[in-house]
Scaffold this motif. Structure first.
Motif, PDB file in Angstrom:
ATOM      1  N   PRO A  52       0.822  -1.218   0.000  1.00 23.60           N
ATOM      2  CA  PRO A  52       0.000   0.000   0.000  1.00 23.60           C
ATOM      3  C   PRO A  52       0.856   1.269   0.000  1.00 23.60           C
ATOM      4  CG  PRO A  52      -0.921  -1.594   1.518  1.00 23.60           C
ATOM      5  CD  PRO A  52       0.359  -2.190   1.011  1.00 23.60           C
ATOM      6  N   ARG A  81      -7.293  -0.438  -8.109  1.00 22.60           N
ATOM      7  CA  ARG A  81      -7.823  -0.380  -6.727  1.00 22.60           C
ATOM      8  C   ARG A  81      -6.800   0.250  -5.794  1.00 22.60           C
ATOM      9  NH1 ARG A  81     -12.157  -3.065  -5.683  1.00 22.60           N
ATOM     10  NH2 ARG A  81     -11.687  -3.218  -3.472  1.00 22.60           N
ATOM     11  N   ASN A  85      -7.634   3.631  -3.829  1.00 24.54           N
ATOM     12  CA  ASN A  85      -7.626   3.543  -2.363  1.00 24.54           C
ATOM     13  C   ASN A  85      -6.608   4.529  -1.773  1.00 24.54           C
ATOM     14  OD1 ASN A  85      -8.112   2.719   0.220  1.00 24.54           O
ATOM     15  ND2 ASN A  85      -7.657   0.542  -0.129  1.00 24.54           N
ATOM     16  N   ARG A  89      -6.899   7.465   1.010  1.00 26.67           N
ATOM     17  CA  ARG A  89      -6.078   7.588   2.230  1.00 26.67           C
ATOM     18  C   ARG A  89      -5.448   8.971   2.324  1.00 26.67           C
ATOM     19  NH1 ARG A  89      -4.561   2.144   1.181  1.00 26.67           N
ATOM     20  NH2 ARG A  89      -2.657   2.792   0.121  1.00 26.67           N
ATOM     21  N   HIS A 112     -14.950  -1.592  -6.815  1.00 22.18           N
ATOM     22  CA  HIS A 112     -15.837  -2.075  -5.767  1.00 22.18           C
ATOM     23  C   HIS A 112     -15.411  -1.541  -4.393  1.00 22.18           C
ATOM     24  CE1 HIS A 112     -18.656  -4.612  -3.730  1.00 22.18           C
ATOM     25  NE2 HIS A 112     -17.708  -5.266  -3.083  1.00 22.18           N
ATOM     26  N   GLN A 113     -16.315  -0.899  -3.726  1.00 22.45           N
ATOM     27  CA  GLN A 113     -16.103  -0.261  -2.409  1.00 22.45           C
ATOM     28  C   GLN A 113     -15.154   0.935  -2.474  1.00 22.45           C
ATOM     29  OE1 GLN A 113     -15.071  -3.441   0.296  1.00 22.45           O
ATOM     30  NE2 GLN A 113     -17.213  -4.009   0.559  1.00 22.45           N
ATOM     31  N   LEU A 114     -14.815   1.342  -3.696  1.00 25.56           N
ATOM     32  CA  LEU A 114     -13.992   2.541  -3.869  1.00 25.56           C
ATOM     33  C   LEU A 114     -14.698   3.487  -4.832  1.00 25.56           C
ATOM     34  CD1 LEU A 114     -10.625   0.623  -4.294  1.00 25.56           C
ATOM     35  CD2 LEU A 114     -11.209   2.075  -2.346  1.00 25.56           C
TER      36      LEU A 114
HETATM   37  C1  LIG Z   1      -7.789   0.282   1.315  1.00 22.98           C
HETATM   38  O1  LIG Z   1      -6.525   0.174   1.927  1.00 22.98           O
HETATM   39  C2  LIG Z   1      -6.571  -0.180   3.299  1.00 22.98           C
HETATM   40  C3  LIG Z   1      -5.160  -0.114   3.849  1.00 22.98           C
HETATM   41  O2  LIG Z   1      -4.266  -0.837   3.073  1.00 22.98           O
HETATM   42  C4  LIG Z   1      -7.186  -1.558   3.436  1.00 22.98           C
HETATM   43  O3  LIG Z   1      -7.265  -1.920   4.812  1.00 22.98           O
HETATM   44  C5  LIG Z   1      -8.583  -1.541   2.835  1.00 22.98           C
HETATM   45  O4  LIG Z   1      -9.134  -2.845   2.856  1.00 22.98           O
HETATM   46  C6  LIG Z   1      -8.548  -1.047   1.399  1.00 22.98           C
HETATM   47  N1  LIG Z   1      -9.908  -0.852   0.952  1.00 22.98           N
HETATM   48  C7  LIG Z   1     -10.383  -1.416  -0.173  1.00 22.98           C
HETATM   49  C8  LIG Z   1     -11.812  -1.137  -0.463  1.00 22.98           C
HETATM   50  O5  LIG Z   1      -9.702  -2.102  -0.921  1.00 22.98           O
END
Ligand SMILES: *[C@@H]1O[C@H](CO)[C@@H](O)[C@H](O)[C@H]1NC(C)=O
Ligand SMILES: *[C@@H]1O[C@H](CO)[C@@H](O)[C@H](O)[C@H]1NC(C)=O
Ligand SMILES: *[C@@H]1O[C@H](CO)[C@@H](O)[C@H](O)[C@H]1NC(C)=O
Ligand SMILES: *[C@@H]1O[C@H](CO)[C@@H](O)[C@H](O)[C@H]1NC(C)=O
Length: 306
Positions: A52, A81, A85, A89, A112-114
């Motif tokens: 990340p 993704r 993401n 952050r 998805h979820q982003l």
């Molecule tokens: C975004 O990144 C965070 C930290 O690495 C992680 O915990 C989270 O699952 C990620 N969210 C998605 C939707 O991928």
């Protein structure tokens, strides 16, 4: 084709987004000016094995040239993704305008979820048609009438989540296949998106071989010595000069570089309003760009320009 389409899309977006910027006199550092006259501020590589924090670093680097808001992504689902993401952050949702390649297309998996970080993204997808003849053929395949696909039994087990007598599956717990399962009836079936292109590729080869045979062996019905000795270079020449109507009715030809004519649909990911998916078709590119500007959501990008 892809390069032209990208620069044209960016140009179109720029016209909308950067009208205000042109009022400023500040000179932008360009890494290079692309063929379309677009200033590319930076070009970054996503590391192969990444954490990340690598994506956080990429976002920080992109923010170094804060006036450059448009980011063209040539990346896998997973990497898209990672970038989206990381933009969350960094609390930079709404700062960037994403342009996605055909690997993003109109898929949900990269966002998805982003979704909130993806709003406004412009993506492209090769125009594709569903070939109904293929569906009729494929859905009528059974264990009995399949003659040539050596992976068919494995597909059957996988598709119907069952186990055949002949199975090499280790798992004893799965239920037995009856053999009466039917594709598209007892399982969900949707035509794979590139069937059209596979059919056309096979036909391109067939047309090329046919034309070559007519030229080199005019007096025989099969392959003559001259054709046997012709070699790959000569065959390639014949492949590149085919011209026929493909499976979807569009013409199949190759240009000087060996590329087929580019035909793309353009999408924008818009905030979903409850009526299904948020990708909206906003235009197309077939030799020229046709953008339906009235369908494009103009983002008010957040933050200051400089
Ligand atoms: C975004 O990144 C965070 C930290 O690495 C992680 O915990 C989270 O699952 C990620 N969210 C998605 C939707 O991928
Ligand atoms: C291809 O299709 C067009 C229109 O559908 C037709 O006019 C043309 O003759 C076809 N060409 C060939 C080579 O079949
Ligand atoms: C919801 O979105 C769809 C497609 O983007 C659009 O056609 C429709 O008009 C929208 N509905 C509302 C209530 O905004
Ligand atoms: C653009 O989209 C609008 C709304 O759907 C439609 O009425 C119009 O015909 C489209 N224009 C073009 C050139 O496709």
């Amino acid at each position: 084709g892809l390069e032209i389409i990208k620069s044209q899309i960016i140009a179109a977006i720029m016209l909308i987004q950067l009208a205000a910027v042109s009022l400023h006199s500040r000179v932008h550092p360009c890494v290079f000016i692309s063929a379309g006259g677009i200033c590319i501020a930076q070009s970054l590589k996503i590391p192969h094995e990444h954490k990340p924090s690598d994506f956080d670093k990429i976002i920080r680097q992109l923010l170094d040239t804060r006036y450059a808001r448009t980011v063209v992504l040539f990346a896998s689902d997973e990497d898209i993704r990672g970038i989206l993401n990381a933009s969350k952050r960094a609390d930079q949702v709404g700062h960037f305008l994403w342009i996605g390649s055909d690997s993003w297309g109109s898929k949900n998996s990269p966002i998805h979820q982003l979704e909130d970080a993806a709003v406004g993204a412009i993506t492209i997808l090769p125009k594709r048609a569903t070939i109904s003849g293929f569906d009729a053929y494929f859905m009528s395949r059974t264990l009995e009438n399949n003659r040539r696909n050596v992976w068919f039994a494995e597909y059957w087990e996988e598709n119907f989540n069952c186990k055949l007598m002949s199975s090499s599956k280790k798992d004893d717990s799965s239920r037995k296949c009856t053999g009466q399962e039917r594709i598209g009836v007892d399982s969900k079936y949707e035509q794979e998106g590139k069937v059209q292109f596979v059919i056309d590729a096979v036909y391109a080869m067939a047309h090329a071989l046919h034309n070559m045979q007519r030229d080199l062996c005019p007096d025989v019905s099969g392959i003559c010595l001259e054709m046997e000795l012709a070699g790959g270079k000569k065959l390639l020449k014949y492949i590149r000069s085919v011209s026929f109507n493909g499976s979807a009715g569009t013409s199949v030809t190759f240009n000087r570089n060996g590329d087929a004519p580019g035909r793309y649909d353009l999408f924008q990911y818009q905030r979903s309003n409850g009526t299904g998916s948020g990708y909206r078709a906003v235009g197309q590119w077939t030799e020229t760009l046709q953008l339906n500007v009235s369908l494009i959501l103009v983002l008010v990008l957040t933050g200051s320009w400089f």
